[in-house]
Design a protein around this motif. Structure first.
Motif: not given
Length: 167
Positions: A68, A78-79
């Motif tokens: 992450w 984001k992940f």
């Protein structure tokens, strides 16, 4: 002289009183700046079998080892899920995240899926998890879940791996 003492006491009383702020107990978003890895996932609830499909995306096991990235100044991030079994596919999702003070006394971590042409303000739904613990290099969140009608919690532990914030 009495007026001066009285005025001093009034000013002192107002300057020492606590201010009411909705963000006073929220963690600083800068704590999350960087890249984090999900190092542990466990289930809390009645004894039994648990299967969690997290964030309407994948089985909970796919998130372990996932990365992450959090950018605090604009709430972007984001992940990525990890490919650690035959049920997991590699997947990367852009998010917009923030903190929310909840009524249960815990600060919540919340996020929405976004994309190239999808802005956070246009996304009507998202996900929330209670922050159980947070520091410069570790965060533990509790994600409410349900399996076969039985509620339980998924506890996700994140460890910071880098100060890098490349999306």
């Amino acid at each position: 002289m009495k007026k001066l003492i009285y005025m001093t006491l009034v000013i002192l009383a107002f300057s020492c009183s606590g201010s009411k702020s909705t963000t006073a107990s929220q963690p600083n978003k800068k704590l999350l700046k960087g890249t984090w890895e999900v190092t542990n996932i466990k289930f809390i609830g009645d004894k039994g079998l648990y299967k969690a499909f997290l964030f309407d995306l994948a089985d909970s096991s796919c998130f372990k080892g996932g990365e992450w990235v959090f950018i605090p100044n604009n709430g972007s991030g984001k992940f990525s899920t990890s490919v650690n079994s035959s049920v997991c596919e590699a997947y990367t999702q852009a998010i917009h995240w923030s903190f929310l003070e909840s009524t249960d006394g815990y600060t919540q971590f919340q996020f929405k899926y976004i994309g190239d042409n999808i802005k956070a303000k246009n996304v009507k739904s998202g996900y929330r998890a209670s922050i159980q613990e947070i520091s410069d290099n570790m965060m533990i969140i509790k994600v409410p879940s349900e399996y076969q009608g039985n509620p339980f919690d998924v506890i996700m532990t994140f460890n910071k791996t880098s100060d890098s914030i490349e999306l």
